[in-house]
Structure formats: C-alpha cells, structure tokens
Design an enzyme around this catalytic site. Structure first.
Site, short mmCIF file in Angstrom:
data_model
loop_
_atom_site.label_atom_id
_atom_site.label_comp_id
_atom_site.label_asym_id
_atom_site.label_seq_id
_atom_site.Cartn_x
_atom_site.Cartn_y
_atom_site.Cartn_z
N TYR A 262 0.83 -1.20 0.00
CA TYR A 262 0.00 0.00 0.00
C TYR A 262 0.87 1.26 0.00
O TYR A 262 0.64 2.20 -0.76
CB TYR A 262 -0.93 0.00 1.22
CG TYR A 262 -1.66 1.30 1.40
CD1 TYR A 262 -2.81 1.58 0.67
CD2 TYR A 262 -1.20 2.26 2.30
CE1 TYR A 262 -3.48 2.79 0.83
CE2 TYR A 262 -1.86 3.47 2.45
CZ TYR A 262 -3.00 3.72 1.72
OH TYR A 262 -3.66 4.93 1.86
N ASP A 297 -7.64 -3.77 -0.98
CA ASP A 297 -8.90 -3.13 -1.34
C ASP A 297 -8.67 -1.84 -2.14
O ASP A 297 -9.49 -1.46 -2.98
CB ASP A 297 -9.70 -2.82 -0.09
CG ASP A 297 -8.87 -2.12 0.98
OD1 ASP A 297 -8.95 -0.89 1.07
OD2 ASP A 297 -8.15 -2.81 1.70
N LYS A 369 -10.59 -8.78 5.96
CA LYS A 369 -11.11 -7.42 6.08
C LYS A 369 -11.84 -7.05 4.79
O LYS A 369 -11.21 -6.95 3.73
CB LYS A 369 -9.98 -6.42 6.35
CG LYS A 369 -10.45 -4.98 6.49
CD LYS A 369 -9.31 -3.98 6.38
CE LYS A 369 -8.74 -3.91 4.99
NZ LYS A 369 -7.79 -2.81 4.77
#
Length: 520
Positions: A262, A297, A369
């Site tokens: 990320y 995500d 998650k």
C-alpha cells in the site's frame, strides 16, 4: 464450507509461487536495516520524549550515528556499549547524546560478546512488557466476549483525540465492535512520530503514543459498559511503520493497518525502505498478538474490480507469505478486499459474491477485512445506502471477518455520529436477519459464480508466475498492481536504508521469531 469446487493444487501452487517471490525480497531485507527500525528499537528500550526543538530523542540518536557513518553496526551496539561503561539507563544516554554531552562512537568499544549478552537481556525485558499487554487483551476478551463475525468496524476521524474518544465510545454503544481512528492526512510521509496528545489534524488524528493511550482507556471503559471487548485500530504504515507498531504493542492496540505494498503504490514510499520496515513492524505485531490489515482493497479504486480481481488475490498471497516469515499466524492476517464492482454492471453482485467467496475459501483461517463501496458512491445517500446494504449482504453470505461499514454519506463529508448509527443499524439488521444464510446456500456447479472464481484463480497463478520470473520489485516498477508504477530507486525514504555490517546487532529479531519471553 468449501462451495466453489476450487482446485486445491492450484491454491497450493499459488502459495508456492508467492513464497518464491517473497524469498527474493527477504534476501534483501536480511542484509539491510533502516533508520526507523533503529528508532523503533530505541522505543522498545524505553527511550521517549523530544528535545527542545520537539525532535524525538529516538530520531536524534539515530541521526547522529548515521551522520557519523557508524549505524551499520546497529543502534543497539552503540547504546549498550555506552551503558556498560557509564552505568546509565537508555533514556539517560539518549538525552546526553541529543544534548551533545556524549558521542557514542568515541567511547572505547567493549567486548562484542559482553555487549550482545546485555542487549539480549534488555530485549527480553522489553518483550515481556509487550507480552503482558497481550495477556491483558486475552483476559478482557475472556471476561467480556466480543462481537460475532463479521465484526462491525467503523471509522472515527475528527482530528481531535479527545473528540475521537467521545465518538468512539458512542459508536461502541451503537453496536460497533472495532473502532479505527484514521490517521491525519500526510502523516505516513513524516519520517518521525509526533509527540503527545493532539487536537488538530486534517481528515484524521495524529498517531502518537499518548493518543493511543487515551483511546485505549476510552475503549476499555466502554467495553465494561457494553460488556463486549471493543477493538482499537490505527495505522502503522508509512515511513515510521516499525515505530508505530511498537507504540501500538505497548498501548494494546488490537488491529493495525500494516502493508508495504500500500505504501509503495499509493504513498510513493521507496519499496526497499518499506519492505525492510514492514518486516520488523510485523515481527512486533505478531509478537503482540495484533491483527494486521492489508491494503489490497485500494487496488480497485484505481483499477477495474472485474478486470483486476486477480491482482487482489495475488497480492494477498504475497502478503500472507511476508507475514509468515515474521512469525505471524493466519488468525492475525486481516487480508483486504473491497466491494467495488461498478453498480451499472449486469450481474455485478454475482461478481462480488464470487470474489468474496473465493478469498474466504483461499484464506479460511484469516479474519478477512472486507471494505465497502467507495469508488462509485456519488453523494446520492439513498442509492448509497442500498449499495451498502448489498455489501452487508455479500459479507454475511460469505463469512467475512472484519466488516468496515459503508457510510451513506460517502463522497460528501467525514461521517457524523448519526451517519454511523444508520450504517450500524442497517448492518445489524442484515446480519441478524441473515445470520445463518451461509450454512443454507451453495453455488450451482458450473454456474456463473463458480466459473468466475476459477477464472480469477487461474489468472492469479499466471500473474504470480510472471512476478516470480522478474521479481516483485520489477513487477511494481512495471505497474502490475493498481495500474501504478514505482521505481526501486524512487519514492520517499531510500536515504534511510543502510547495509548491515557483519557486527550488526538487533536481538529483537531472533527473540521475536522464536517467541521467547522472560517467563516462557
């Protein structure tokens, strides 16, 4: 329950390829350290506070050793060498260094074995403090219990830690199980950790040790009130990933966002820096019993959720292997994915259902998650509430673990307390009325959902084969994930990476990998 008839040999092959990819990077990690890893070590030894210019003492000590060109032996070597000669605490020595009264590298050097022995003892004492906080969590969960999965996960982001505490308690009373205090915009790019309680922040609140302490106390209070253990989440990504991991371990955070991928892709942090930082921070998280959240995500905010679905699974498999090399267990891996298919796509819900079930089956022991729709939220709160209801439905149907609630006001403003209440109310309704639906349904063999999952798995294997051939750093340079390219030599923080010398000393790494504690 296995419902997609996936080829287990292909899943095993995916893990094998991911392991090969990670091992290539691990070789680099094992030969290097960073300034923030060394600062994290000082924090573990109890060094705290700032100088007159509000520069953290940990930064001051490490910066002086780096400027002197002697950091290759590690900060532990020089600190413990001084302790042996001066009979002072780590805090006293750090203060003397920062004030200019002591130059560590000018002291005579003690026997290396003597230094290593004392360093090991100090490290065990530090790790015992972390283990005690871990036991506290276990005891409180045993006393109060916790919310059923999918656990309701909400965000608080006022900028003022005291207001965060009020809103976090309110969310817990409304039914939230996990409170994430979002970090202020841009903190991930600061190469130091701010100090003390803070009351200003844009889009979130500064991650500081005192802020963690304030929020932990607030959630412990409300846990007793609602008779349910409320989990606290914050971020330990960014340039200070290892230091914030230490702070979280010491203040008993329960979940931390921790993902080098990320930071590389979305914050342009140098990949060499953050791979090394991630290793040490995950050692700390693993030892502290903290669940990590990864950021796959986010890939679907820049890439198409249907076309790029396989990149999410590939990255999750890679992240899993990184975590295993830090001694983490599957139950600590909150691997991320998101409900981001364009709502205008025919059968879009089936695509989402297939992807969610696929990830659940590939990682059956991990508290996945699941992130809400954001990319296609328009400000139409009525349509947005329906999108979130479908997201809630997909989550309960596929047995997700950590369910980050969507907000009907997404794309309008930072959520108000009542926005959270409506989202919690909606999710609780869906979860309650469909509590056991996953046990009652299966997917048609050869149907859309099963075939789509198998297609994504096949594409994932193909991608992992490619990455194994060229290496993860080159794959990131070529934009394999999220359609964003990053250079191994670019981004922020590379100057903070250094080669370990043969005498490099960091007793925490072997101790945490072995799970050693004073009372074990």
């Amino acid at each position: 329950m296995k419902k997609l008839n996936l080829d287990e040999a292909k899943i095993a092959r995916g893990r094998e390829l991911a392991g090969q990819i990670v091992e290539q990077v691990q070789t680099y990690i094992n030969d290097h350290s960073t300034v923030t890893v060394e600062r994290a070590i000082l924090r573990l030894f109890g060094i705290d506070g700032v100088d007159q210019a509000e520069v953290p003492l940990a930064n001051g000590v490490v910066a002086r050793l780096q400027q002197a060109g002697v950091l290759g032996k590690g900060v532990v070597y020089w600190l413990v060498n001084a302790m042996l000669q001066l009979q002072q605490s780590p805090q006293q020595i750090a203060e003397a260094v920062v004030e200019g009264r002591l130059i560590l590298e000018q002291l005579p050097q003690k026997n290396a074995e003597e230094i290593a022995t004392l360093a090991g003892g100090l490290a065990k004492e530090a790790l015992l403090r972390i283990r005690c906080r871990r036991r506290e969590r276990t005891e409180l969960i045993s006393r109060y219990g916790k919310g059923p999965e999918p656990m309701l996960y909400v965000i608080v982001a006022t900028g003022n830690v005291y207001e965060d505490a009020v809103q976090a308690q309110a969310a817990a009373r409304q039914g939230a199980d996990i409170i994430a205090v979002i970090r202020t915009t841009g903190q991930s790019l600061l190469d130091y950790v701010p100090y003390g309680a803070t009351t200003t922040g844009f889009g979130g609140t500064y991650a500081t040790q005192q802020n963690f302490r304030i929020l932990r106390q607030a959630l412990d209070e409300v846990s007793k009130e609602v008779n349910r253990y409320i989990h606290l989440t914050n971020y330990c990504s960014g340039l200070c990933m290892p230091e914030i991991a230490v702070m979280g371990a010491l203040e008993r955070l329960d979940v931390m966002l921790n993902d080098s991928m990320y930071g590389i892709i979305f914050r342009d942090i140098n990949m060499k820096r953050t791979f090394v930082d991630q290793f040490f921070s995950r050692l700390v998280n693993g030892y502290a019993g903290i669940i990590i959240n990864t950021g796959e995500d986010n890939y679907l905010t820049t890439a198409d959720a249907i076309e790029a679905a396989h990149t999410v699974l590939a990255s999750e498999l890679i992240n899993e292997q990184f975590a295993f090399r830090c001694g983490m267990q599957p139950g600590q891996l909150g691997l991320g994915h998101a409900f981001e298919v364009d709502p205008g796509v025919t059968n879009g819900f089936l695509y989402e259902l297939s992807q969610a079930q696929l990830i659940r089956e590939v990682f059956p022991d991990s508290p996945i998650k699941y992130m809400p729709p954001t990319k296609y939220m328009t400000g139409n709160i009525f349509k947005g509430h329906v999108q979130d209801a479908l997201f809630n439905t997909c989550s309960i149907m596929t047995g997700q673990g950590l369910h980050l609630l969507g907000m009907l006001t997404e794309a309008i403003h930072t959520p108000h307390i009542h926005d959270r209440f409506l989202s919690i109310e909606s999710a609780k309704y869906v979860f309650n009325t469909m509590r056991n639906i996953a046990d009652e349904i299966c997917y048609r063999p050869g149907g859309f959902i099963e075939l789509r999952a198998k297609e994504v798995l096949d594409n994932t294997l193909h991608l992992l084969e490619q990455i194994a051939g060229i290496g993860l750093m080159e794959a990131l340079a070529e934009g394999y994930f999220a359609e964003i390219s990053r250079s191994p030599e670019g981004g922020k923080g590379l100057e903070g990476v250094f080669q370990r010398e043969p005498e490099y000393l960091n007793p925490f790494i072997p101790l945490m990998l072995e799970g050693v504690c004073e009372d074990d």
